[in-house]
Structures are given as C-alpha cells and as structure tokens.
Design an enzyme around this catalytic site. Structure first.
Site, short mmCIF file in Angstrom:
data_model
loop_
_atom_site.label_atom_id
_atom_site.label_comp_id
_atom_site.label_asym_id
_atom_site.label_seq_id
_atom_site.Cartn_x
_atom_site.Cartn_y
_atom_site.Cartn_z
N LYS A 187 0.82 -1.21 0.00
CA LYS A 187 0.00 0.00 0.00
C LYS A 187 0.86 1.27 0.00
O LYS A 187 0.44 2.32 -0.45
CB LYS A 187 -1.00 0.00 1.15
CG LYS A 187 -0.40 -0.11 2.56
CD LYS A 187 -0.21 1.20 3.25
CE LYS A 187 0.70 1.04 4.44
NZ LYS A 187 0.90 2.21 5.25
N ASP A 240 -6.10 -0.14 5.15
CA ASP A 240 -4.83 0.59 5.21
C ASP A 240 -4.59 1.38 3.92
O ASP A 240 -3.99 2.46 3.94
CB ASP A 240 -3.68 -0.41 5.45
CG ASP A 240 -2.52 0.24 6.18
OD1 ASP A 240 -2.59 1.44 6.48
OD2 ASP A 240 -1.52 -0.46 6.45
N THR A 244 -3.92 5.41 3.97
CA THR A 244 -2.62 5.92 3.52
C THR A 244 -2.74 6.77 2.27
O THR A 244 -1.93 7.67 2.06
CB THR A 244 -1.66 4.74 3.23
OG1 THR A 244 -1.88 3.72 4.18
CG2 THR A 244 -0.22 5.17 3.30
N SER A 250 0.55 10.59 5.87
CA SER A 250 1.38 9.59 5.18
C SER A 250 2.54 10.26 4.45
O SER A 250 2.35 11.06 3.55
CB SER A 250 0.54 8.80 4.18
OG SER A 250 1.40 8.10 3.30
N ARG A 251 3.75 9.88 4.83
CA ARG A 251 4.92 10.47 4.16
C ARG A 251 5.04 9.94 2.73
O ARG A 251 5.60 10.61 1.86
CB ARG A 251 6.19 10.22 4.96
CG ARG A 251 6.38 8.80 5.37
CD ARG A 251 7.47 8.65 6.38
NE ARG A 251 6.95 8.73 7.72
CZ ARG A 251 7.45 8.08 8.76
NH1 ARG A 251 8.50 7.31 8.61
NH2 ARG A 251 6.94 8.20 9.96
N ASN A 252 4.52 8.72 2.48
CA ASN A 252 4.53 8.20 1.11
C ASN A 252 3.65 9.06 0.22
O ASN A 252 4.02 9.44 -0.89
CB ASN A 252 4.03 6.75 1.10
CG ASN A 252 4.99 5.82 1.82
OD1 ASN A 252 6.06 5.51 1.32
ND2 ASN A 252 4.63 5.41 3.02
N1 LIG Z 1 3.82 6.03 11.91
C1 LIG Z 1 2.75 5.28 11.79
O1 LIG Z 1 1.63 5.78 11.90
C2 LIG Z 1 2.86 3.81 11.53
C3 LIG Z 1 1.72 3.02 11.62
C4 LIG Z 1 1.81 1.67 11.40
C5 LIG Z 1 3.04 1.10 11.08
N2 LIG Z 1 4.14 1.89 10.99
C6 LIG Z 1 5.42 1.24 10.66
O2 LIG Z 1 6.23 1.25 11.82
C7 LIG Z 1 7.60 1.34 11.45
C8 LIG Z 1 8.22 2.50 12.19
O3 LIG Z 1 7.60 3.68 11.72
P1 LIG Z 1 7.54 5.04 12.56
O4 LIG Z 1 6.54 5.88 11.89
O5 LIG Z 1 7.43 4.74 13.98
O6 LIG Z 1 8.97 5.62 12.26
P2 LIG Z 1 9.49 7.10 12.52
O7 LIG Z 1 9.95 7.66 11.23
O8 LIG Z 1 8.55 7.86 13.37
O9 LIG Z 1 10.78 6.83 13.39
C9 LIG Z 1 11.79 6.01 12.98
C10 LIG Z 1 12.51 5.61 14.24
O10 LIG Z 1 13.48 4.63 13.92
C11 LIG Z 1 14.64 4.95 14.62
N3 LIG Z 1 15.76 4.33 13.94
C12 LIG Z 1 16.52 4.81 12.95
N4 LIG Z 1 17.49 3.93 12.63
C13 LIG Z 1 17.32 2.88 13.46
C14 LIG Z 1 18.02 1.66 13.65
N5 LIG Z 1 19.06 1.38 12.91
N6 LIG Z 1 17.56 0.80 14.59
C15 LIG Z 1 16.46 1.08 15.33
N7 LIG Z 1 15.77 2.23 15.21
C16 LIG Z 1 16.21 3.10 14.29
C17 LIG Z 1 14.70 6.45 14.64
O11 LIG Z 1 15.51 6.92 15.67
C18 LIG Z 1 13.23 6.77 14.91
O12 LIG Z 1 12.97 6.73 16.28
C19 LIG Z 1 7.62 1.52 9.93
O13 LIG Z 1 7.91 0.31 9.31
C20 LIG Z 1 6.20 1.97 9.60
O14 LIG Z 1 5.79 1.56 8.32
C21 LIG Z 1 4.08 3.23 11.22
#
Ligand SMILES: NC(=O)c1ccc[n+]([C@@H]2O[C@H](COP(=O)([O-])OP(=O)(O)OC[C@H]3O[C@@H](n4cnc5c(N)ncnc54)[C@H](O)[C@@H]3O)[C@@H](O)[C@H]2O)c1
Length: 334
Positions: A187, A240, A244, A250-252
């Site tokens: 997605k 989803d 999205t 959504s950054r995408n």
């Molecule tokens: N943001 C959402 O609403 C959301 C919802 C569902 C699923 N997700 C999924 O969850 C995952 C995380 O997304 P997010 O939005 O929380 O990310 P984000 O962009 O908010 O944060 C990324 C985090 O990863 C950390 N990071 C960077 N390099 C790292 C490493 N090598 N090891 C461990 N941590 C590291 C950064 O410090 C930061 O805290 C993604 O795969 C995303 O698709 C996000």
C-alpha cells in the site's frame, strides 16, 4: 505482563501508550540512548508532538530491558528490522511473543518483515504481524482505530489481541500473516502513486480509480505468494490503503505529491525528511511481480517513475490507454 517496544519512532511510541493504558509494565527502547534520556525528561517524543507520555512508561537505550519480557514489539523502520532482530535475539525465549509492526519488504532478499525477524531470532518464538489503518498521530491521542493481529498460530494471534485491545484500539485476529504483511508493504507504493495524481492536480475520481485497480493487482500478487484473497478487502488491505492514500499523515503520499508537482524522487524524499518506505517497496514489488509472472501495471509504472526517471504524465497516459479489459472474469459472461 512485561512488554518491551523496540523502536521509538511515532508508531512504537503510540503502541507503548496503548500497552500502558492496558495496565502492562511497558518499556520503550530507543537505539539512541540520548533520545531515550531526552524523552524520559520531557515526557514527549518529538516524532509524536503534543502527546504526553504516560508517567509509568520506562524509556531506555539499554537492551537489558528485554530480559524476561513476555511481549516484544519490533517497531523499527523496515530497513533496520534485520539489525533489530539480531540485537533482540539473545533476550528472547520460546515463551516470548514477538510482534512485528514494520511495513515493508526487505531490499535484496524481498522477504516480509516477520520472515526477516524469524531468520535473525532462529525461530525461537512466535512472530505475529500487527497491521491496519493506524496513524500513530491518531492512536497517540486515543482515537478509535482497528488493526489485525495475524499469525498462523491462533494462540499467539489471540495473545496479541488481548494485550492491545481496549475501547479505542480494536483488534481482529487472522491466520493470514502473508496477506497482512504484503498488503501493508504494497500500500505504500500505491500511496506514493496516489500522491503523484494529487500533485498533478487530479482529484477524487482518479484517486478512487487508482486505489481500486491497485488493490486488484496487490491481491493478484498476494494470492500468488500464498495470501488469502479476503485479507486484501479487510483492515490490513483496503483499510490501510484508504487511510494511507487519503491522508497528509502519510509520508509516502506527501512524497508522491511532490513528485507529481515536478520534483525528482530524491528531492521529494529529502523534503519529506523521513524514510519513504514506498520508494524501496516499489523496487521489491517490481522484482516479485517479475519473478512470479504477475501483471501489476500500476506498480510497474511507479517503479519506472521512481527508478528510471519516466515522466508522470506519460505514465498516466499509458495506464489510461492500456488494452480494454473486463473488470470481472472474462469467462463468466453468458
Ligand atoms: N507512523 C505510523 O503511523 C505507523 C503506523 C503503522 C506502522 N508503521 C510502521 O512502523 C515502522 C516504524 O515507523 P515510525 O513511523 O514509527 O517511524 P518514525 O519515522 O517515526 O521513526 C523512525 C525511528 O526509527 C529509529 N531508527 C533509525 N534507525 C534505526 C536503527 N538502525 N535501529 C532502530 N531504530 C532506528 C529512529 O531513531 C526513529 O525513532 C515503519 O515500518 C512503519 O511503516 C508506522
């Protein structure tokens, strides 16, 4: 229950809040100890602005927090999931349940996130995928949200359902981890493409056309890879996709808008300033569709724009003037 959320991005933080609200003993681990200390002091994560972290949430950069955890949530961005799996492996036992919430496909291997984790932890415990239409920004302020807890092991899926479910976070179980994870990763490619159409100035009709036909091709690939058709019409699939493809959270989608407005993919990602997982997923999906012989015109066009500099206007024309098709099975005509 003792729960540890590994990865302190927006999503890991929002899920920590849910687990705290449900009365669990929760620790949020950050790979950056300085950030952990800052969040502990300010009771806020800059990636989830305006949300106050519960007093009882422990935040740390020390992996020792994983010792004795019943539930571990892997919430790293998809590029860091293998590294995360490697780090947490020594602390897991056969009794731990590991929850994967990252949405992506690993570059080079084209593996799903739970497969990557299982490789790194040596199959020591059950891995459940938790996915669905869920912006961290909304879960963090306790807005009604629904997700799917997916695992072929029903007890593990139910364990995760019980741990997370409350009056603002509704969880369904599913055996179809393959479909749930593929829908989550794919997605992001479509959200990027939807953003492109918005950037080009197209409106609701175009978005609905793109989302619906994209879901048809996601389902084709998902079924070929072992997913269940119904999953793609469910929360982790259509749900989803809707959230999205229609939201500035959504950054995408935001990166896609910039590309539609004429920026290069690299310029767009720089401007968004965070990992645009759909960019990487587009390459994996293209490779998977080629390998499996599945026709995916929208994902192919996204790949050609993102990786081969194809012009977005040319792509729209190409998609709209493809050979005439039947929406249902040709064979069903009387
Ligand atoms: N943001 C959402 O609403 C959301 C919802 C569902 C699923 N997700 C999924 O969850 C995952 C995380 O997304 P997010 O939005 O929380 O990310 P984000 O962009 O908010 O944060 C990324 C985090 O990863 C950390 N990071 C960077 N390099 C790292 C490493 N090598 N090891 C461990 N941590 C590291 C950064 O410090 C930061 O805290 C993604 O795969 C995303 O698709 C996000």
């Amino acid at each position: 229950m003792k729960a540890v959320v590994v990865g302190s991005g927006g999503w890991g933080t929002a899920l920590s809040i849910v687990l705290c609200d449900n009365g669990h003993d929760v620790t949020l681990w950050s790979h950056n100890p300085a950030k952990a200390a800052e969040m502990t002091e300010k009771r806020e994560n800059p990636l989830l602005k305006g949300v106050t972290l519960p007093e009882k949430l422990t935040i740390t950069g020390d992996l020792e927090c994983l010792r004795g955890a019943d539930l571990v949530v892997s919430a790293a961005p998809s590029f860091a999931v293998r590294e995360t799996g490697r780090k947490i492996a020594p602390y897991l036992t056969e009794k731990t349940v590991l929850v994967s919430v990252s949405k992506g496909i690993e570059r080079d291997t084209n593996l799903r996130m739970s497969q990557v984790l299982l490789e790194e932890i040596g199959n020591i415990c059950k891995v459940v995928a938790l996915s669905g239409p869920s912006h961290a920004e909304e879960v963090g302020i306790r807005m009604p949200t629904g997700c799917v807890s997916a695992c072929p092991d029903r007890d593990a899926a139910r364990f995760v359902q019980d741990a997370f479910m409350n009056d603002y976070f509704r969880i369904y179980t599913s055996y179809d981890i393959i479909g749930v994870e593929l829908a989550a990763a794919l997605k992001n490619v479509i959200a990027l493409s939807c953003g492109v159409t918005t950037g080009l100035g197209y409106q609701d009709n175009t978005k609905a056309l793109l989302m619906t036909r994209a879901m048809a091709e996601i389902t084709r690939l998902g079924e070929k890879l072992g997913g269940t058709r119904l999953t793609f019409g469910g929360l982790a699939g259509m749900g989803d996709l809707i959230v999205t493809c229609t939201s500035m959270h959504s950054r995408n989608y935001r990166a896609g808008i910039l590309i539609g407005q004429g920026k290069t993919p690299q310029e767009a990602m720089e401007e968004v300033g965070a990992v645009v997982e759909g960019y990487y997923a587009a390459e994996s999906v293209h490779q998977l569709s080629q390998r499996e012989g599945v026709e995916m015109p929208i994902c192919r066009c996204a790949y050609e724009v993102l990786y081969h500099g194809k012009q977005v206007q040319d792509v729209v024309r190409e998609l709209m003037t493809r050979a005439k098709k039947d929406e249902l099975l040709e064979t069903a005509w009387m």
